[in-house]
Scaffold this active site. Structure first.
Site, mmCIF file in Angstrom:
data_model
loop_
_atom_site.group_PDB
_atom_site.id
_atom_site.type_symbol
_atom_site.label_atom_id
_atom_site.label_comp_id
_atom_site.label_asym_id
_atom_site.label_seq_id
_atom_site.Cartn_x
_atom_site.Cartn_y
_atom_site.Cartn_z
ATOM 1 N N ASN A 9 0.872 -1.172 0.000
ATOM 2 C CA ASN A 9 0.000 0.000 0.000
ATOM 3 C C ASN A 9 0.912 1.227 0.000
ATOM 4 O O ASN A 9 1.478 1.576 1.030
ATOM 5 C CB ASN A 9 -0.890 -0.035 1.246
ATOM 6 N N TRP A 10 1.027 1.841 -1.165
ATOM 7 C CA TRP A 10 1.955 2.978 -1.280
ATOM 8 C C TRP A 10 1.408 4.236 -0.600
ATOM 9 O O TRP A 10 2.119 5.219 -0.448
ATOM 10 C CB TRP A 10 2.233 3.273 -2.748
ATOM 11 N N LYS A 11 0.134 4.222 -0.244
ATOM 12 C CA LYS A 11 -0.514 5.394 0.360
ATOM 13 C C LYS A 11 -0.271 6.633 -0.521
ATOM 14 O O LYS A 11 -0.207 6.482 -1.749
ATOM 15 C CB LYS A 11 -0.033 5.580 1.804
ATOM 16 N N HIS A 94 -9.409 0.909 4.711
ATOM 17 C CA HIS A 94 -8.167 1.163 5.447
ATOM 18 C C HIS A 94 -8.471 2.082 6.638
ATOM 19 O O HIS A 94 -9.303 2.988 6.523
ATOM 20 C CB HIS A 94 -7.121 1.795 4.530
ATOM 21 N N GLU A 96 -6.988 4.526 7.765
ATOM 22 C CA GLU A 96 -6.812 5.956 7.474
ATOM 23 C C GLU A 96 -8.046 6.515 6.768
ATOM 24 O O GLU A 96 -8.445 7.658 7.007
ATOM 25 C CB GLU A 96 -5.534 6.151 6.633
ATOM 26 N N GLU A 166 -5.357 -5.081 10.308
ATOM 27 C CA GLU A 166 -4.332 -4.077 10.580
ATOM 28 C C GLU A 166 -4.647 -3.393 11.915
ATOM 29 O O GLU A 166 -5.527 -2.520 11.963
ATOM 30 C CB GLU A 166 -4.314 -3.021 9.476
ATOM 31 N N GLY A 172 2.542 2.250 10.890
ATOM 32 C CA GLY A 172 3.489 3.354 10.793
ATOM 33 C C GLY A 172 4.135 3.731 12.113
ATOM 34 O O GLY A 172 4.766 4.787 12.219
ATOM 35 N N SER A 212 3.539 -2.156 10.405
ATOM 36 C CA SER A 212 4.982 -2.212 10.671
ATOM 37 C C SER A 212 5.588 -3.571 10.330
ATOM 38 O O SER A 212 6.472 -4.065 11.035
ATOM 39 C CB SER A 212 5.284 -1.817 12.113
ATOM 40 N N GLY A 233 2.934 -1.082 4.284
ATOM 41 C CA GLY A 233 2.954 0.356 4.024
ATOM 42 C C GLY A 233 4.366 0.831 3.726
ATOM 43 O O GLY A 233 4.879 0.683 2.618
ATOM 44 N N GLY A 234 5.013 1.392 4.726
ATOM 45 C CA GLY A 234 6.331 2.014 4.547
ATOM 46 C C GLY A 234 7.337 1.145 3.811
ATOM 47 O O GLY A 234 8.046 1.621 2.898
HETATM 48 P P1 13P Z 1 3.084 0.365 7.740
HETATM 49 O O1 13P Z 1 3.615 -0.927 7.130
HETATM 50 O O2 13P Z 1 3.799 1.563 7.270
HETATM 51 O O3 13P Z 1 2.963 0.246 9.222
HETATM 52 O O4 13P Z 1 1.590 0.526 7.164
HETATM 53 C C1 13P Z 1 0.729 -0.534 7.212
HETATM 54 C C2 13P Z 1 -0.479 -0.199 6.426
HETATM 55 O O5 13P Z 1 -1.243 0.671 6.828
HETATM 56 C C3 13P Z 1 -0.715 -0.889 5.174
HETATM 57 O O6 13P Z 1 -1.975 -0.644 4.686
#
Ligand code: 13P
Length: 249
Positions: A9-11, A94, A96, A166, A172, A212, A233-234
């Site tokens: 997920n590149w956000k 998600h 967010e 999640e 994050g 994470s 994510g990251g």
């Molecule tokens: P991180 O891997 O950066 O914690 O993010 C997880 C995420 O929200 C994937 O959708």
């Protein structure tokens, strides 16, 4: 059918040009992997990224879709627009989106139905915030998200959905759920699916862990019987880190 899946997920990161380079780097390295790998890019990147990926293991996804089919919804991106880019997946729910854009389980149920009707695979996210876990409510929270977001689907449609657990406190933050915490709640989720749709349907459902996840912890998380991969994510923004996670299976 249940599969091992690692989705990035590149956000809201990378320009189109940077995203194309990242996708090329992943594409060059997924050759021969048995894991299904999905790149969930910003909507603006989908068409260009679809042109540079050609490995059978590699699929493309969006991070959200509109809750309407088409028309006067300024700024929204519909499921048919997403499909027309070559994408096959869409992340829905998600945390967010839930927290910052007010997406409720009812809105997500509508988006899920639209995505399925368009032939897109929803990667449906559930998970509790820290206060809910500390209050011992995390099992109830994910069950309610499933009940209200997905359990209106027919068994056939539910079978097309990928789930991602999640925990919001792990996203994050560098704080990962322990392998034991992940297995415990993934099993609760699978049992809840079994109670609704039957054990075979529950056994067929891919349930990813997100929060994470890194090359250094992916192996022990993915070793759990009810963890079928990750939503990253990251670490998905760096091809080496992302492939380290893909190769953790
Ligand atoms: P991180 O891997 O950066 O914690 O993010 C997880 C995420 O929200 C994937 O959708």
């Amino acid at each position: 059918m249940r599969k091992n899946i690692v989705a990035g997920n590149w956000k809201m990161n990378t320009t189109v040009q940077e995203g194309v380079e990242l996708a090329k780097a992943v594409n060059a390295r997924v050759k021969g992997t048995a894991t299904q790998v999905v790149l969930c890019t910003p909507a603006t990147h989908l068409t260009e990224v679809s042109k540079v990926i050609n490995q059978p293991a590699l699929a493309l996804g969006a991070q959200n879709c509109a809750d309407q089919v088409s028309g006067a919804y300024t700024g929204e991106v519909s499921v048919s627009m997403i499909k027309s880019t070559g994408a096959s997946h869409v992340i829905l729910g998600h945390s967010e989106r839930r927290a910052y854009y007010g997406e409720t389980n009812a809105i997500l149920a509508a988006k899920t139905k639209l995505a399925l009707a368009e032939g897109l695979t929803p990667i449906f996210c559930i998970g509790e915030v820290l206060e809910e876990r500390e209050a011992g409510k995390h099992f109830e929270v994910v069950k309610q998200q499933l009940n209200e977001g997905l359990f209106d689907l027919s068994a056939a449609d539910f079978g097309k959905v990928v789930l991602a657990y999640e925990p919001v406190w792990a996203i994050g933050t560098g704080k990962t759920a322990t392998p034991e915490q992940a297995q415990e709640i993934h099993k609760v989720i699978r049992d809840h699916i079994a109670a609704k749709y039957g054990q075979p349907a529950a056994n067929d459902c891919s349930i990813l862990y997100g929060g994470s996840c890194k090359p250094s912890n992916a192996k022990e998380l993915f070793a759990n019987p009810d963890v079928d991969g990750g939503l990253i994510g990251g670490a998905a923004l760096n091809a080496d880190d992302f492939m380290g996670i893909v190769n953790a299976f």
